[in-house]
Structures are given as structure tokens and as C-alpha cells.
Enzyme design. Structure first.
Site, PDB file in Angstrom:
ATOM      1  CG  ASN A 119      -1.856   1.140   1.298  1.00 22.72           C
ATOM      2  OD1 ASN A 119      -1.791   2.047   0.459  1.00 22.72           O
ATOM      3  ND2 ASN A 119      -2.725   1.128   2.283  1.00 22.72           N
TER       4      ASN A 119
ATOM      5  CE  LYS B  69      -0.583   2.422   6.520  1.00 27.83           C
ATOM      6  NZ  LYS B  69      -1.997   2.668   6.464  1.00 27.83           N
TER       7      LYS B  69
ATOM      8  NE  ARG C  14      -6.282   1.487  -0.126  1.00 28.90           N
ATOM      9  CZ  ARG C  14      -6.334   2.615   0.565  1.00 28.90           C
ATOM     10  NH1 ARG C  14      -5.268   3.067   1.173  1.00 28.90           N
ATOM     11  NH2 ARG C  14      -7.455   3.283   0.654  1.00 28.90           N
TER      12      ARG C  14
ATOM     13  CG  HIS D 260     -13.349   3.351   3.045  1.00 27.81           C
ATOM     14  ND1 HIS D 260     -14.098   4.252   3.763  1.00 27.81           N
ATOM     15  CD2 HIS D 260     -12.070   3.616   3.333  1.00 27.81           C
ATOM     16  CE1 HIS D 260     -13.288   5.057   4.439  1.00 27.81           C
ATOM     17  NE2 HIS D 260     -12.050   4.684   4.192  1.00 27.81           N
TER      18      HIS D 260
ATOM     19  NE  ARG E 253     -10.749  12.763   3.270  1.00 31.44           N
ATOM     20  CZ  ARG E 253     -10.580  11.447   3.338  1.00 31.44           C
ATOM     21  NH1 ARG E 253     -11.587  10.651   3.625  1.00 31.44           N
ATOM     22  NH2 ARG E 253      -9.396  10.915   3.110  1.00 31.44           N
TER      23      ARG E 253
ATOM     24  CB  ILE F 107     -14.421   4.935  14.977  1.00 33.17           C
ATOM     25  CG1 ILE F 107     -13.308   5.991  14.964  1.00 33.17           C
ATOM     26  CG2 ILE F 107     -15.581   5.389  15.852  1.00 33.17           C
ATOM     27  CD1 ILE F 107     -13.703   7.335  14.354  1.00 33.17           C
TER      28      ILE F 107
ATOM     29  CD  GLU G  46      -9.045  -1.063   3.842  1.00 28.14           C
ATOM     30  OE1 GLU G  46      -8.660  -0.635   4.952  1.00 28.14           O
ATOM     31  OE2 GLU G  46      -9.347  -0.322   2.908  1.00 28.14           O
TER      32      GLU G  46
HETATM   33  P1  AMP Z   1      -8.546   3.741  11.169  1.00 26.52           P
HETATM   34  O1  AMP Z   1      -8.488   4.907  10.220  1.00 26.52           O
HETATM   35  O2  AMP Z   1      -9.525   2.676  10.727  1.00 26.52           O
HETATM   36  O3  AMP Z   1      -7.205   3.195  11.518  1.00 26.52           O
HETATM   37  O4  AMP Z   1      -9.151   4.319  12.517  1.00 26.52           O
HETATM   38  C1  AMP Z   1      -8.458   5.288  13.233  1.00 26.52           C
HETATM   39  C2  AMP Z   1      -9.367   5.881  14.272  1.00 26.52           C
HETATM   40  O5  AMP Z   1      -9.919   4.870  15.125  1.00 26.52           O
HETATM   41  C3  AMP Z   1      -8.580   6.776  15.204  1.00 26.52           C
HETATM   42  O6  AMP Z   1      -8.616   8.081  14.726  1.00 26.52           O
HETATM   43  C4  AMP Z   1      -9.327   6.666  16.502  1.00 26.52           C
HETATM   44  O7  AMP Z   1     -10.172   7.793  16.591  1.00 26.52           O
HETATM   45  C5  AMP Z   1     -10.210   5.445  16.374  1.00 26.52           C
HETATM   46  N1  AMP Z   1     -10.003   4.482  17.467  1.00 26.52           N
HETATM   47  C6  AMP Z   1      -9.047   3.546  17.601  1.00 26.52           C
HETATM   48  N2  AMP Z   1      -9.196   2.875  18.779  1.00 26.52           N
HETATM   49  C7  AMP Z   1     -10.285   3.402  19.382  1.00 26.52           C
HETATM   50  C8  AMP Z   1     -10.965   3.134  20.612  1.00 26.52           C
HETATM   51  N3  AMP Z   1     -10.541   2.194  21.452  1.00 26.52           N
HETATM   52  N4  AMP Z   1     -12.053   3.898  20.901  1.00 26.52           N
HETATM   53  C9  AMP Z   1     -12.483   4.847  20.057  1.00 26.52           C
HETATM   54  N5  AMP Z   1     -11.889   5.133  18.886  1.00 26.52           N
HETATM   55  C10 AMP Z   1     -10.809   4.429  18.544  1.00 26.52           C
END
Ligand code: AMP
Length: 402
Positions: free
Chosen positions: A7, A14, A93, A182, A243, A333, A387
């Protein structure tokens, strides 16, 4: 034999190495700060189910060529890849496949040219993806390489869903339409959800919610995306880390006229300084949730707005699909924030969506989690996305391996 998934971003690379055919992860790594004075690279090799061996480097990585060389060196030194002859294929990717790519493809000159032609549609991402592809092709010209597109899964959207109510000529001449992103994640978690439910995906209607720093929802009928919240770019739809998601575009004309903001300033504002960060100054949902619990007003507002927007999309996609067998939460999240899941499903019992608070708040559980209440018509699942694994799977299929 092994499959390497790459990626390639604008300043990072990555990678993950998988065993063929079972696709267990052998190693994963990251080269960061490419082009910066100080670079960082790390690889974690999974020596066995229990053992891990991490190698780290801090050295200047001037470009992607050097990043790929550093990756090869780390793969060699950690003992997981003696040489390229052990590689069955490489999967890349690629963010934007336009209307040309609705499935993964083996990369050749024509594919590279097509990805290049699509650069105006994804000026930040496609050039970085292409650099990774070009360097990898030069590095190991005899290994089959496959492009897996973020947009491909959504190419099944019907016309009434992907067209904007703008002059039709813009679609014909400038390719202005909704593409969605996505896609690898939406497709992957929908398939895992169907497997978990013991049903064929062809008979299911699913709403997938990929909630990470970028966030999008998809309505999936019979395994095919029929609508998704991101559009011409990843800006549309849900509120994201930085965003804005949906907003009235007339605000941009207003700011242009009244504040004299130019295109670049407006672009930066909606992509980098809006969303959760714009509302409360913070874009990490963990920090926001904690601040909201302490009574911080703006953090509370950010959390409420984030979840309200998700709920609106759930409602819209229930209308699009007619009935919904399953709602899937995924992404950093979606997989980790019980509060967000609860607030997003709040008040939907009348539509047959009932979350079980106790099941939802169980934390630290690995794998797929069921969080719906017993009487819920719609199942609600938390499905960890992967992914890279999906790219490896698609690469294997394109190359006829396994
Ligand atoms: P991603 O882009 O899928 O890697 O998600 C990143 C986001 O996941 C981060 O900005 C965090 O806000 C959120 N995140 C990760 N762990 C937690 C958690 N335990 N509780 C709430 N949000 C989380």
C-alpha cells in the site's frame, strides 16, 4: 510461496507478507516519512503463532525506490523472504479505478497507463500508488503484480445512485459522478458477516459502516454495492476525522466571495481542518469520547454530530434496501467505540434495529462480535476489517494461485 501486499502512499509504504495458499500473515511492516530528513522503517515478522520479531530502522529514505529496497532488506534480514523467487505475486492497493476497473487486474503497461489517466480524479493517491507499482515492477519484473482498486466494489451502483444532479455534460466530458471508496473493506466485511450468519451473501441485504479516520457507509444487496456515502472524492458523506462529509457547497462560494479564500485554501479547509477536528479541535475518537464524558461541550457536539450523521445514513440505506438483514460496524472507530455504535443505533428500535448495550460494551474481544438484542429484526455485527488480507485474496484469485 508467498504473496506481498503493498500500500504505497505519498510519504509511506505499508506492506504485508502472506503465506500461499492459507494466507496466514508472515510479516507486516511500514516505511514512513519517505522524502523527509528522518525516515523510519519497521517490520514485525510473525515467526510462529506466538512469537514476534520486530526490526526497526531510522534512516533517511529519499524516495519510493529506496523504500522498496529497504522493505526487501528488512524482509530478508528478518528471515521471512530469502529472495524474490519465493514470491508468487504482489498485490497493490490502488485508490481510484474510475469506471475502467470493476475488478482486480493483472498489471501491465495498459493498466499502468489507465491508472495514470485517472490521476486527475485522485491527484493525491493514484500517483503514490503508481510510484509503488512502477518501482516494484522494475525491482522484480518477473513476478506477477495485481492492482486492487478501492472504487471497484462500488462499480455495481445503479445510475440513479451514482449520478449527480449536475449538467449531464460533466459526466460525459469530465467523468463527474459518484465513485465511492473503501470498497475493499466494505466487500470484505460484508462477506465475513454473511459467513458468520451462515447465509449466502446473494440472499442478504447489508449496511456496512467503515468508521475510521476516513468513514463511509455502503448499502449492499446480494453482495453488490447499490449505494455508498463517499462520492466523486472521499469528501462526501459521513463526518470524518478531518473531512467535513456532506455540507452545502454554496458555503464555498460564500467564503470565496466574503473571505477571498482561494481553491487551495477551501480544499484544505474541507479536507484537513473540518470533520471532528473542525468541530472540536481533535480528530482522535478516543480523546473526543473521554473529553465528552468529562463534559467538554464541543467534544460532546462532535460525538453527537458524528453519530447522528451515521444514523441518517442507516435510515436512508434501510429505505434503499427495503429490508436490512445486518448492519456491520468496522474500522478503528467502528470496531472499538461502543459509545459510537450505541449512539448511532439509538432510537432505531421502531425500524427493527435494537442494540444490546451489554453485548455492545464487551471490550477487548477479538474477531466478530454480535451486538444486537434478541428481538432485533436486523442483526448488528462488529467485524474487524482486513484490507491487506482481501487484497492478498484477490491477488491470489487473479493469478490463479492456491
Ligand atoms: P482507522 O483509520 O480505521 O485506523 O481508525 C483510526 C481511528 O480509530 C482513530 O482516529 C481513533 O479515533 C479510532 N479508534 C481507535 N481505537 C479506538 C478506541 N478504542 N475507541 C475509540 N476510537 C478508537
Amino acid at each position: 510461496m508467498k504473496i506481498l501486499v503493498i500500500n504505497s502512499g505519498s510519504s509511506s509504504l505499508k506492506f504485508q507478507l502472506f503465506a500461499v495458499p492459507d494466507l496466514s500473515v508472515i510479516a507486516s511492516g511500514l516505511v514512513e516519512e519517505i522524502g523527509e530528513k528522518q525516515g523510519a522503517a519497521q517490520i514485525t515478522a510473525f515467526v510462529s503463532d506466538h512469537g514476534e520479531n520486530t526490526l526497526k530502522r531510522n534512516e533517511q529514505v529519499s524516495d519510493h525506490r529506496q523504500a522498496i529496497e529497504l522493505m526487501s532488506q528488512l524482509l530478508r534480514e528478518s528471515g521471512v523472504l530469502a529472495g524474490s523467487s519465493q514470491l508468487a505475486a504482489i498485490g497493490h492497493r490502488v485508490v481510484h479505478g474510475g469506471e475502467e476497473f470493476y475488478e482486480p487486474v493483472r498489471i501491465d503497461k495498459a493498466v499502468i497507463d489507465a491508472i495514470e489517466r485517472l490521476v486527475p480524479l485522485a491527484p493525491l493517491h493514484n500517483p503514490a500508488n503508481l510510484t509503488g507499482i512502477r518501482v516494484a515492477m522494475e525491482h522484480v519484473p518477473d513476478i506477477p503484480q495485481v492492482a486492487v482498486f478501492d472504487t471497484a466494489f462500488h462499480q455495481t451502483m445503479p445510475e440513479h445512485s451514482y449520478m449527480y444532479a449536475l449538467p449531464h455534460e460533466l459526466y460525459d466530458t469530465m467523468y463527474v459522478r459518484r465513485y465511492g471508496f473503501h470498497g475493499t473493506s466494505h466487500g470484505y466485511v460484508a462477506a465475513r458477516a454473511a459467513e458468520h450468519l451462515g447465509r449466502h451473501i446473494e440472499e442478504l441485504k447489508i449496511i456496512t459502516l467503515h468508521l475510521g479516520n476516513g468513514a463511509s457507509a455502503a448499502a449492499i444487496s446480494g453482495g453488490r454495492s447499490v449505494d455508498t456515502s463517499m462520492g466523486f472524492t472521499p469528501l462526501e458523506g459521513l463526518i470524518m476525522g478531518t473531512r467535513s462529509g456532506d455540507f452545502d457547497p454554496a458555503i464555498l462560494f460564500y467564503l470565496g466571495r466574503e473571505r477571498g479564500m482561494d481553491m487551495d485554501a477551501l480544499d484544505r479547509m474541507v479536507n484537513k481542518d473540518s470533520g471532528l477536528k473542525g468541530i472540536c479541535g481533535e480528530n482522535d475518537m478516543r480523546t473526543i469520547t473521554e473529553a465528552a464524558a468529562r463534559g467538554d461541550k464541543l467534544a460532546g457536539l462532535a460525538l453527537d454530530m458524528f453519530c447522528y450523521r451515521i444514523k441518517k445514513y442507516i435510515g436512508a440505506y434501510m429505505a434503499v434496501l427495503g429490508t436490512v438483514d445486518c448492519i456491520v460496524f468496522t474500522g478503528g472507530i467502528g470496531e472499538n467505540s461502543a459509545v459510537v455504535r450505541e449512539k448511532a443505533c439509538e432510537g432505531l428500535a421502531g425500524l427493527g434495529v435494537c442494540l444490546d448495550a451489554a453485548k455492545n460494551s464487551r471490550s477487548g474481544k477479538k474477531g466478530i462480535m454480535e451486538i444486537h438484542a434478541d428481538g432485533s429484526t436486523t442483526r448488528i455485527l462488529v467485524v474487524p476489517t482486513d484490507e491487506e488480507l482481501e487484497i492478498a485474496r484477490q491477488t491470489m484469485a487473479v493469478c490463479g494461485l492456491g
